[in-house]
Design a protein around this motif. Structure first.
Motif, PDB file in Angstrom:
ATOM      1  N   ILE A   1       1.055  -1.101   0.066  1.00 27.33           N
ATOM      2  CA  ILE A   1      -0.075   0.191  -0.024  1.00 27.33           C
ATOM      3  C   ILE A   1       0.953   1.239   0.096  1.00 27.33           C
ATOM      4  O   ILE A   1       2.114   1.095   0.235  1.00 27.33           O
ATOM      5  CB  ILE A   1      -1.050  -0.121   1.195  1.00 27.33           C
ATOM      6  N   PRO A   2       0.469   2.392  -0.356  1.00 28.96           N
ATOM      7  CA  PRO A   2       0.999   3.611  -0.453  1.00 28.96           C
ATOM      8  C   PRO A   2       2.075   3.673   0.647  1.00 28.96           C
ATOM      9  O   PRO A   2       3.094   4.485   0.470  1.00 28.96           O
ATOM     10  CB  PRO A   2       0.270   4.616  -1.100  1.00 28.96           C
ATOM     11  N   GLU A   3       1.225   3.846   1.961  1.00 31.24           N
ATOM     12  CA  GLU A   3       2.070   4.231   2.992  1.00 31.24           C
ATOM     13  C   GLU A   3       3.167   3.242   3.283  1.00 31.24           C
ATOM     14  O   GLU A   3       4.227   3.783   4.015  1.00 31.24           O
ATOM     15  CB  GLU A   3       0.954   4.227   4.489  1.00 31.24           C
ATOM     16  N   LYS A   4       3.128   2.001   3.011  1.00 28.55           N
ATOM     17  CA  LYS A   4       4.217   1.273   3.251  1.00 28.55           C
ATOM     18  C   LYS A   4       5.336   1.389   2.136  1.00 28.55           C
ATOM     19  O   LYS A   4       6.709   1.241   2.504  1.00 28.55           O
ATOM     20  CB  LYS A   4       3.850  -0.418   3.178  1.00 28.55           C
ATOM     21  N   LYS A   5       5.221   1.809   1.079  1.00 32.49           N
ATOM     22  CA  LYS A   5       6.038   2.368  -0.055  1.00 32.49           C
ATOM     23  C   LYS A   5       6.704   3.381   0.856  1.00 32.49           C
ATOM     24  O   LYS A   5       7.879   3.493   0.420  1.00 32.49           O
ATOM     25  CB  LYS A   5       5.312   2.480  -1.190  1.00 32.49           C
ATOM     26  N   GLN A   6       6.047   4.370   1.141  1.00 34.15           N
ATOM     27  CA  GLN A   6       6.686   5.510   1.630  1.00 34.15           C
ATOM     28  C   GLN A   6       7.202   5.237   2.799  1.00 34.15           C
ATOM     29  O   GLN A   6       8.529   6.195   2.828  1.00 34.15           O
ATOM     30  CB  GLN A   6       5.397   6.722   1.879  1.00 34.15           C
ATOM     31  N   GLU A   7       7.132   4.469   3.811  1.00 34.85           N
ATOM     32  CA  GLU A   7       7.933   4.162   4.849  1.00 34.85           C
ATOM     33  C   GLU A   7       9.447   3.427   4.191  1.00 34.85           C
ATOM     34  O   GLU A   7      10.523   3.895   5.029  1.00 34.85           O
ATOM     35  CB  GLU A   7       7.386   2.976   5.673  1.00 34.85           C
ATOM     36  N   LEU A   8       9.440   2.857   3.343  1.00 30.41           N
ATOM     37  CA  LEU A   8      10.606   2.336   2.899  1.00 30.41           C
ATOM     38  C   LEU A   8      11.343   3.223   2.244  1.00 30.41           C
ATOM     39  O   LEU A   8      12.579   3.425   2.227  1.00 30.41           O
ATOM     40  CB  LEU A   8      10.613   1.097   1.772  1.00 30.41           C
ATOM     41  N   VAL A   9      10.630   4.411   1.592  1.00 30.85           N
ATOM     42  CA  VAL A   9      11.473   5.367   0.837  1.00 30.85           C
ATOM     43  C   VAL A   9      12.312   6.321   2.075  1.00 30.85           C
ATOM     44  O   VAL A   9      13.336   6.634   1.826  1.00 30.85           O
ATOM     45  CB  VAL A   9      10.574   6.340  -0.107  1.00 30.85           C
ATOM     46  N   LYS A  10      11.376   6.606   3.017  1.00 34.44           N
ATOM     47  CA  LYS A  10      11.682   7.432   3.988  1.00 34.44           C
ATOM     48  C   LYS A  10      13.178   6.596   4.825  1.00 34.44           C
ATOM     49  O   LYS A  10      13.909   7.323   5.256  1.00 34.44           O
ATOM     50  CB  LYS A  10      10.783   7.504   5.042  1.00 34.44           C
ATOM     51  N   LEU A  11      12.840   5.371   4.978  1.00 32.90           N
ATOM     52  CA  LEU A  11      13.860   4.352   5.558  1.00 32.90           C
ATOM     53  C   LEU A  11      15.206   4.475   5.140  1.00 32.90           C
ATOM     54  O   LEU A  11      16.074   4.747   5.670  1.00 32.90           O
ATOM     55  CB  LEU A  11      13.424   2.928   5.613  1.00 32.90           C
TER      56      LEU A  11
ATOM     57  N   ASN B   1      16.118   6.853   2.738  1.00 33.75           N
ATOM     58  CA  ASN B   1      16.627   8.202   2.856  1.00 33.75           C
ATOM     59  C   ASN B   1      17.277   8.595   3.932  1.00 33.75           C
ATOM     60  O   ASN B   1      18.337   9.124   4.041  1.00 33.75           O
ATOM     61  CB  ASN B   1      15.580   9.125   2.465  1.00 33.75           C
ATOM     62  N   ASP B   2      16.652   8.154   5.087  1.00 31.54           N
ATOM     63  CA  ASP B   2      17.259   8.793   6.460  1.00 31.54           C
ATOM     64  C   ASP B   2      18.625   7.796   6.785  1.00 31.54           C
ATOM     65  O   ASP B   2      19.387   8.223   7.334  1.00 31.54           O
ATOM     66  CB  ASP B   2      16.265   8.566   7.655  1.00 31.54           C
ATOM     67  N   LYS B   3      18.246   6.401   6.504  1.00 36.07           N
ATOM     68  CA  LYS B   3      19.441   5.524   7.119  1.00 36.07           C
ATOM     69  C   LYS B   3      20.354   5.254   6.087  1.00 36.07           C
ATOM     70  O   LYS B   3      21.653   5.398   6.602  1.00 36.07           O
ATOM     71  CB  LYS B   3      18.587   4.263   7.309  1.00 36.07           C
ATOM     72  N   PHE B   4      20.425   5.563   4.793  1.00 37.43           N
ATOM     73  CA  PHE B   4      21.579   5.296   4.043  1.00 37.43           C
ATOM     74  C   PHE B   4      21.676   6.532   2.914  1.00 37.43           C
ATOM     75  O   PHE B   4      22.691   6.527   2.299  1.00 37.43           O
ATOM     76  CB  PHE B   4      21.174   4.142   3.162  1.00 37.43           C
ATOM     77  N   ASP B   5      21.097   7.406   3.231  1.00 38.01           N
ATOM     78  CA  ASP B   5      20.915   8.652   2.002  1.00 38.01           C
ATOM     79  C   ASP B   5      20.907   8.078   0.573  1.00 38.01           C
ATOM     80  O   ASP B   5      21.601   8.534  -0.021  1.00 38.01           O
ATOM     81  CB  ASP B   5      21.987   9.484   2.233  1.00 38.01           C
ATOM     82  N   LEU B   6      19.942   7.081   0.533  1.00 33.06           N
ATOM     83  CA  LEU B   6      19.907   6.456  -0.794  1.00 33.06           C
ATOM     84  C   LEU B   6      18.431   6.280  -1.147  1.00 33.06           C
ATOM     85  O   LEU B   6      17.486   6.605  -0.389  1.00 33.06           O
ATOM     86  CB  LEU B   6      20.313   5.227  -0.930  1.00 33.06           C
ATOM     87  N   HIS B   7      17.953   6.614  -2.434  1.00 31.43           N
ATOM     88  CA  HIS B   7      16.652   6.723  -2.993  1.00 31.43           C
ATOM     89  C   HIS B   7      16.081   5.238  -3.271  1.00 31.43           C
ATOM     90  O   HIS B   7      16.629   4.552  -4.151  1.00 31.43           O
ATOM     91  CB  HIS B   7      16.366   7.389  -4.183  1.00 31.43           C
ATOM     92  N   PHE B   8      15.014   4.863  -2.551  1.00 34.14           N
ATOM     93  CA  PHE B   8      14.504   3.599  -2.648  1.00 34.14           C
ATOM     94  C   PHE B   8      13.363   3.724  -3.793  1.00 34.14           C
ATOM     95  O   PHE B   8      12.103   3.967  -3.736  1.00 34.14           O
ATOM     96  CB  PHE B   8      13.831   2.882  -1.537  1.00 34.14           C
ATOM     97  N   ASN B   9      13.595   3.510  -5.025  1.00 31.46           N
ATOM     98  CA  ASN B   9      12.931   3.820  -6.113  1.00 31.46           C
ATOM     99  C   ASN B   9      12.329   2.448  -6.820  1.00 31.46           C
ATOM    100  O   ASN B   9      12.644   1.659  -7.421  1.00 31.46           O
ATOM    101  CB  ASN B   9      13.889   4.132  -7.509  1.00 31.46           C
ATOM    102  N   ILE B  10      10.780   2.570  -6.427  1.00 37.52           N
ATOM    103  CA  ILE B  10       9.895   1.442  -6.775  1.00 37.52           C
ATOM    104  C   ILE B  10       9.273   1.681  -8.177  1.00 37.52           C
ATOM    105  O   ILE B  10       8.484   2.597  -8.319  1.00 37.52           O
ATOM    106  CB  ILE B  10       8.834   1.208  -5.820  1.00 37.52           C
ATOM    107  N   ILE B  11       9.657   0.989  -9.258  1.00 37.12           N
ATOM    108  CA  ILE B  11       9.353   1.455 -10.672  1.00 37.12           C
ATOM    109  C   ILE B  11       8.082   0.349 -10.976  1.00 37.12           C
ATOM    110  O   ILE B  11       7.954  -0.649 -10.486  1.00 37.12           O
ATOM    111  CB  ILE B  11      10.613   1.037 -11.671  1.00 37.12           C
ATOM    112  N   SER B  12       7.338   1.135 -12.016  1.00 38.67           N
ATOM    113  CA  SER B  12       6.190   0.510 -12.394  1.00 38.67           C
ATOM    114  C   SER B  12       6.418  -0.739 -13.235  1.00 38.67           C
ATOM    115  O   SER B  12       7.709  -0.899 -13.868  1.00 38.67           O
ATOM    116  CB  SER B  12       5.385   1.349 -13.116  1.00 38.67           C
ATOM    117  N   HIS B  13       5.423  -1.437 -13.457  1.00 37.87           N
ATOM    118  CA  HIS B  13       5.720  -2.454 -14.540  1.00 37.87           C
ATOM    119  C   HIS B  13       6.124  -2.065 -15.968  1.00 37.87           C
ATOM    120  O   HIS B  13       7.052  -2.501 -16.776  1.00 37.87           O
ATOM    121  CB  HIS B  13       4.611  -3.531 -14.784  1.00 37.87           C
ATOM    122  N   GLY B  14       5.548  -0.915 -16.205  1.00 37.22           N
ATOM    123  CA  GLY B  14       5.847  -0.365 -17.617  1.00 37.22           C
ATOM    124  C   GLY B  14       7.106   0.043 -17.604  1.00 37.22           C
ATOM    125  O   GLY B  14       7.681  -0.067 -18.823  1.00 37.22           O
ATOM    126  N   ILE B  15       7.888   0.726 -16.745  1.00 36.59           N
ATOM    127  CA  ILE B  15       9.196   1.102 -16.662  1.00 36.59           C
ATOM    128  C   ILE B  15      10.181  -0.015 -16.830  1.00 36.59           C
ATOM    129  O   ILE B  15      10.938  -0.038 -17.327  1.00 36.59           O
ATOM    130  CB  ILE B  15       9.397   1.896 -15.347  1.00 36.59           C
TER     131      ILE B  15
END
Length: 298
Positions: free
Chosen positions: A80-90, A92-106
């Motif tokens: 769900i969007p909230e859980k995706k956002q949690e991983l992105v924040k994790l 960003n905060d912990k590793f200074d890296l972007h957790f980039n979930i890409i779509s099937h189309g991409i």
């Protein structure tokens, strides 16, 4: 400057570096499907293993925001969007890296870029299989004429056949193939393909396990050196199921033996697709979406 590209899927993390050429430098398997819940997120144990692994590789390779790109696929799309956002924040905060979930189309786009080639006017079915999904791309010559996404992957077989990874499989190739064929009953494929390219480390796997590979005479791209007949693919799959023990499979890949947990199951979905599409020749490939990312930059 050396840059790093990470392919993070439903069960395997592949780390590449790129300066003048792309190189797979390591990989690590985590079964994110275990105790996965779209509402609750990735399991606590898997989050810990994921973070421990990124702590290790961040230190080892000096990964930074401006030299590292992460492409996340598979089961992570189901969150769900909230859980995706949690991983992105994790990340960003912990590793200074972007957790980039890409779509099937991409993902389809990058897969197509990875295998963009002149196939000597051949009609080619490209199969890119993951833990939860499988992408299909059709090339005729140098042009894409069709793409399909199907919601079945290695995890579906592992979840339904609990004897496949006994020392010698006590689930048969036939029963697993019948299961997949039923799941794909509404998928329509052409019957006039010249060959199929099966991606994601398949060339390495078939070389390690002794499939009967011969010189690729269908096209010349300086990447795909081998091909094998459907008959020899079936024989090689039966060998992996019944004649090579899991202990021996693990020993073939000492740096990431868990990858072999999906080896037997991973042969079945392509086998069903080869038969559906009337494919006579199979080209094993180690290319994946990161190759497409690099090709897109050129």
């Amino acid at each position: 400057m050396k840059n790093y590209y990470i392919d993070l899927g439903s069960s395997t993390i592949k780390v590449y570096d790129y300066e003048s050429e792309l190189k797979l430098i390591e990989e690590h398997s985590i079964y994110f499907k275990n105790d996965f819940d779209a509402q609750k997120g990735i399991s606590v144990n898997n989050i810990k293993e994921l973070c421990d692994y990124f702590e290790e590789i961040k230190s080892k390779y000096h990964l930074k925001y401006d030299n590292t790109s992460i492409f996340v696929t598979g089961i992570f799309r189901n969150l769900i969007p909230e859980k995706k956002q949690e991983l992105v924040k994790l990340f960003n905060d912990k590793f200074d890296l972007h957790f980039n979930i890409i779509s099937h189309g991409i993902e389809n786009y990058y897969l197509a870029k990875a295998l963009e080639n002149d196939y000597n006017n051949k009609k080619v079915l490209i199969i890119n299989m993951g833990g939860k999904t499988t992408e299909l791309v059709t090339y005729i010559g140098t042009k894409i004429t069709d793409t399909k996404n199907i919601n079945i992957g290695v995890a579906d077989l592992l979840n339904n056949f609990d004897k496949v990874n006994e020392d010698v499989s006590r689930n048969t190739v036939e029963e697993m193939e019948n299961f997949v064929s039923e799941k794909l009953s509404d998928v329509v494929l052409d019957k006039d393909y010249d060959c199929a390219i099966f991606t994601g480390g398949e060339e390495r796997f078939e070389l390690l396990t002794g499939f009967n590979l011969v010189e690729n005479t269908l096209f010349e791209d300086k990447i795909h050196h081998y091909m094998l007949s459907l008959e020899d693919y079936i024989k090689g799959t039966e060998k992996v199921f019944y004649k090579i023990s899991m202990e021996e499979l693990y020993a073939l890949m000492p740096h990431n033996p868990k990858w072999m947990d999906g080896a037997r199951s991973g042969a079945i979905i392509p086998l069903a697709l080869f038969k559906m599409a009337n494919v006579k020749w199979i080209i094993p490939s180690d290319l994946n979406l990161i190759n497409g990312v690099i090709n897109d930059l050129k």
